[in-house]
Design a protein around this motif. Sequence first.
Motif: not given
Length: 214
Positions: A45, A48, A140, A143, A180
Motif C-alpha cells: 500500500h 499515507q 488500485k 495505488d 497518492c
Amino acid sequence: MDSVATRAFWRASAHIAALIVVATTALGLAACGKAPSESATQSPHPQQAGQPVSPARMVAHVNAARASAALGDSEAVAAHIKAMTTEITRSAGVPDYTRPINHESARAAVREIPGVRSSVWMDRENLVVMVDGAAHRSMKMIDTVCLALEPLGDTLAVVINVQDVRATTPDGATTLSRNCQLPEGRRAFLQKNRQVDVVSKELRDAFKRQQERN
C-alpha cells in the motif's frame, strides 16, 4: 547540584530514555509478530499522510533526543528533531519539497505498469495516466502508480488522474483522481483540486437526475 550529581542525573535520564525507546520498539515488533499471516497476505500500500501525530512517538523522540544531548551526540539529536518535524508536517499534509519527483523518470516508471498506455504531466502536481480498459481504471491502479513513484521522491506532492482510453460511456470516461498519500477528495497543503474532465461530475450527476425525473 554539583557536577558529579549532575552527570549522574543525566546518565540516569539517558538510561531511562533508552529503555523507553527499546520498550517502544519491542512493543512495535511484538504487535507486528502477532499476525504474520495477515501481513503476508496484504498487498503493498502506498505511503499515507494526513494521519494524527502519535503522542507515543513524540515522547519517545523527545526522550531519545534528551538522552543524545546528554551524551553529546548532536547528530542523533538532529535526527530525532527531524523525525518529529517530518511526522508533524506529514500529519498536516505538507509535502517534502526537498524531494521532488522528476517528471521524465516518473513517466518512465509508469510506462512499465501493465495496463498503462501512456502518461503526461498536466502541471507540476497532476500526472494523467491513460489506461487500456475499464479493468485498469481503478483506485488500485492509482495505488500501483504511486508505489512505482515512491523511490523517486515524495509522492505527497503528486495527484494521479486515471483515464480509460477505451471508455464508451460518460461514467467510464470520468477521470479518477487522488493524491497518492491522502484519501479521495483531499489534497496536500496548498495543492489545488484541479478539474481534469471537461464536464464536471456534479454536472453529469445533475443531468442524470433530470433524465430520471423525465
